[in-house]
Design a protein around this motif. Structure first.
Motif, mmCIF file in Angstrom:
data_model
loop_
_atom_site.group_PDB
_atom_site.id
_atom_site.type_symbol
_atom_site.label_atom_id
_atom_site.label_comp_id
_atom_site.label_asym_id
_atom_site.label_seq_id
_atom_site.Cartn_x
_atom_site.Cartn_y
_atom_site.Cartn_z
ATOM 1 N N GLY A 155 -53.030 15.672 -46.732
ATOM 2 C CA GLY A 155 -51.774 16.295 -45.907
ATOM 3 C C GLY A 155 -50.989 15.693 -45.995
ATOM 4 N N ARG A 156 -50.791 16.380 -47.556
ATOM 5 C CA ARG A 156 -49.340 16.701 -48.318
ATOM 6 C C ARG A 156 -48.327 17.820 -47.218
ATOM 7 N NH1 ARG A 156 -49.269 18.559 -54.806
ATOM 8 N NH2 ARG A 156 -47.456 17.809 -55.015
ATOM 9 N N PHE A 157 -49.033 18.527 -46.640
ATOM 10 C CA PHE A 157 -48.402 19.717 -46.175
ATOM 11 C C PHE A 157 -47.709 19.054 -44.818
ATOM 12 C CE2 PHE A 157 -50.017 21.543 -50.166
ATOM 13 C CZ PHE A 157 -49.068 21.715 -50.359
ATOM 14 N N PHE A 158 -48.030 18.172 -44.042
ATOM 15 C CA PHE A 158 -47.943 18.196 -42.427
ATOM 16 C C PHE A 158 -46.784 16.757 -42.923
ATOM 17 C CE2 PHE A 158 -52.081 19.312 -42.865
ATOM 18 C CZ PHE A 158 -51.818 19.653 -41.356
ATOM 19 N N PRO A 159 -46.122 16.762 -41.620
ATOM 20 C CA PRO A 159 -44.160 16.589 -41.287
ATOM 21 C C PRO A 159 -45.163 14.824 -41.615
ATOM 22 C CG PRO A 159 -45.376 16.882 -39.415
ATOM 23 C CD PRO A 159 -46.528 18.260 -40.259
ATOM 24 N N PRO A 160 -44.229 14.197 -42.037
ATOM 25 C CA PRO A 160 -44.735 12.456 -42.446
ATOM 26 C C PRO A 160 -44.350 12.159 -40.850
ATOM 27 C CG PRO A 160 -42.735 12.461 -43.171
ATOM 28 C CD PRO A 160 -43.456 13.711 -42.891
ATOM 29 N N ALA A 161 -45.087 10.939 -39.795
ATOM 30 C CA ALA A 161 -44.836 10.431 -39.212
ATOM 31 C C ALA A 161 -43.950 8.922 -38.796
ATOM 32 C CB ALA A 161 -45.839 10.965 -38.022
ATOM 33 N N ASN A 162 -43.687 8.907 -37.521
ATOM 34 C CA ASN A 162 -42.848 7.001 -38.021
ATOM 35 C C ASN A 162 -43.872 6.152 -36.517
ATOM 36 O OD1 ASN A 162 -40.559 8.329 -37.132
ATOM 37 N ND2 ASN A 162 -40.605 5.825 -36.626
ATOM 38 N N ILE A 163 -43.895 5.316 -36.204
ATOM 39 C CA ILE A 163 -43.871 5.012 -34.734
ATOM 40 C C ILE A 163 -42.996 3.849 -34.158
ATOM 41 C CG2 ILE A 163 -45.850 4.106 -33.037
ATOM 42 C CD1 ILE A 163 -47.476 4.648 -34.556
ATOM 43 N N ASP A 164 -41.906 3.662 -33.473
ATOM 44 C CA ASP A 164 -41.229 3.084 -32.685
ATOM 45 C C ASP A 164 -41.662 2.251 -32.406
ATOM 46 O OD1 ASP A 164 -39.053 1.977 -31.638
ATOM 47 O OD2 ASP A 164 -37.891 3.560 -31.189
ATOM 48 N N GLU A 165 -41.523 1.093 -32.736
ATOM 49 C CA GLU A 165 -42.085 0.003 -32.119
ATOM 50 C C GLU A 165 -41.985 -0.615 -30.992
ATOM 51 O OE1 GLU A 165 -44.976 -1.258 -33.679
ATOM 52 O OE2 GLU A 165 -44.824 0.253 -35.673
ATOM 53 N N SER A 166 -41.140 -0.526 -30.670
ATOM 54 C CA SER A 166 -40.104 -0.332 -29.257
ATOM 55 C C SER A 166 -40.692 0.000 -27.565
ATOM 56 C CB SER A 166 -38.559 -0.191 -28.627
ATOM 57 O OG SER A 166 -37.627 -1.227 -30.271
ATOM 58 N N PRO A 167 -41.939 -0.888 -27.136
ATOM 59 C CA PRO A 167 -42.554 -0.038 -26.481
ATOM 60 C C PRO A 167 -41.767 0.743 -25.599
ATOM 61 C CG PRO A 167 -43.349 -2.375 -26.409
ATOM 62 C CD PRO A 167 -42.178 -2.107 -26.834
ATOM 63 N N VAL A 168 -41.841 1.198 -24.556
ATOM 64 C CA VAL A 168 -40.774 1.762 -23.169
ATOM 65 C C VAL A 168 -41.841 2.189 -22.481
ATOM 66 C CG1 VAL A 168 -39.499 3.434 -25.246
ATOM 67 C CG2 VAL A 168 -41.734 4.345 -24.011
ATOM 68 N N HIS A 169 -41.662 2.458 -21.074
ATOM 69 C CA HIS A 169 -42.643 2.020 -19.279
ATOM 70 C C HIS A 169 -41.760 3.933 -19.429
ATOM 71 C CE1 HIS A 169 -42.859 -1.676 -19.784
ATOM 72 N NE2 HIS A 169 -43.621 -1.706 -19.203
ATOM 73 N N LEU A 170 -42.712 4.481 -18.951
ATOM 74 C CA LEU A 170 -42.473 6.141 -18.604
ATOM 75 C C LEU A 170 -43.434 5.966 -17.409
ATOM 76 C CD1 LEU A 170 -43.590 7.791 -21.727
ATOM 77 C CD2 LEU A 170 -41.010 6.991 -21.066
ATOM 78 N N VAL A 171 -42.757 6.762 -16.632
ATOM 79 C CA VAL A 171 -43.577 7.793 -15.216
ATOM 80 C C VAL A 171 -44.157 9.070 -15.698
ATOM 81 C CG1 VAL A 171 -42.776 7.824 -12.535
ATOM 82 C CG2 VAL A 171 -42.402 6.476 -13.495
ATOM 83 N N CYS A 172 -45.227 9.489 -15.697
ATOM 84 C CA CYS A 172 -45.870 10.334 -15.505
ATOM 85 C C CYS A 172 -47.223 10.330 -14.754
ATOM 86 C CB CYS A 172 -46.720 9.760 -16.880
ATOM 87 S SG CYS A 172 -45.723 9.564 -18.432
ATOM 88 N N ASP A 173 -47.260 12.350 -14.768
ATOM 89 C CA ASP A 173 -48.283 12.131 -14.246
ATOM 90 C C ASP A 173 -49.373 12.619 -15.469
ATOM 91 O OD1 ASP A 173 -50.186 14.362 -12.702
ATOM 92 O OD2 ASP A 173 -49.295 15.771 -12.252
ATOM 93 N N ILE A 174 -50.462 12.546 -15.498
ATOM 94 C CA ILE A 174 -52.034 12.714 -16.105
ATOM 95 C C ILE A 174 -52.670 12.879 -15.883
ATOM 96 C CG2 ILE A 174 -53.775 11.728 -17.547
ATOM 97 C CD1 ILE A 174 -52.262 8.582 -17.291
#
Length: 279
Positions: A185-204
């Motif tokens: 995993g050393r050569f993959f970019p680090p990730a973080n999760i925004d802990e503030s939930p969002v509501h999104l209108v989507c088409d799955i």
């Protein structure tokens, strides 16, 4: 002309006969590293058949137990298409320097130091992270950005005990590059999760019931930019809810947003982590 270089893969996958799946991925990653190196040095965007004739890497010997292959590079008329180097043999050195550049940048990123890459007016680049300021030759930077895909293929292959170490070695066993399972995993970019939930209108428009993942098209003017995104179900809803949601024109996703921060490119959304879906 041939050079005494070796490509090695170690682990239980290469004991008592080699696992073809692991072997194929390893050699593919190695080839992509050399292809990326060639593209960086020639300024070309793709490898032609003529390029393949000019520059080839061949397995010249093989030893069982671990996968250990002697390599030879064949150069035919290569000098005319390498404007950035005076000697085709420097390809090996450029591979080493490009790999070292990637190690430095991603180690900073995983340490939370948020490195940035700045273009200098002299053709070189600077890696800046707080008080850290390292300058690299422009060729090294170009090689690094072109070989990262192949390096990540090898990184993905790592895993104890099947593949514990992958290395390209030169004369006197000096490493050109080396990857170990402990550093997966050393050569993959680090990730973080925004802990503030969002509501999104989507088409799955896609969902894999076995892996609980899918794809959603986010409508404009919302908390994230309009576009298609991967999502993962992390809530307790049944997969049937997601399958049925594909019959709706629009649904609402209650989710967290996972971002990746890659020093070689702009930060972006990696995936949406869905807590709940509503029709």
């Amino acid at each position: 002309m041939q050079d005494p270089y070796r490509f090695e893969m170690h682990g239980t996958a290469f004991e008592g006969g080699d696992r073809v799946d692991k072997l194929a991925v390893g050699l593919s990653g190695l080839q992509h590293i050399f292809d990326g190196n060639y593209r960086a040095l020639t300024g070309k965007k793709r490898i032609s058949e003529l390029d393949r004739e000019r520059y080839q890497v061949r397995v010249t010997g093989y030893k069982e137990g671990s996968f250990i292959a002697g390599l030879g590079a064949v150069y035919t008329g290569l000098q005319a298409v390498l404007p950035l180097t005076a000697d085709p043999l420097q390809i090996w050195e450029h591979t080493k320097n490009g790999f070292d550049f990637l190690k430095f940048v991603y180690d900073l990123a995983h340490a939370g130091k948020q490195p940035t890459i700045q273009q200098n007016g002299d053709g070189n680049v600077a890696v800046v992270a707080g008080d850290t300021y390292n300058t690299y030759n422009g060729t090294v930077y170009q090689v690094g950005t072109q070989i990262i895909g192949g390096v990540r293929e090898l990184d993905n292959l790592l895993g104890v005990p099947a593949v514990s170490r992958i290395a390209l070695l030169g004369p006197k066993n000096n490493p050109i590059f080396e990857l170990n399972a402990a550093d997966k995993g050393r050569f993959f970019p680090p990730a973080n999760i925004d802990e503030s939930p969002v509501h999104l209108v989507c088409d799955i428009f896609d969902f894999n019931k076995y892996e609980n993942v899918g794809r959603a098209r986010v409508a404009p003017d919302q908390a994230v930019l309009q576009g298609n995104y991967r999502f993962r179900n992390i809530g307790d809803q049944e997969v049937e809810d997601f399958i049925l949601s594909m019959t709706e024109k629009q649904v609402r996703l209650h989710c967290l947003v996972k971002y990746v921060h890659d020093p070689l490119s702009d930060s972006k959304i990696d995936e949406l982590l869905v807590i709940k879906v509503d029709a």
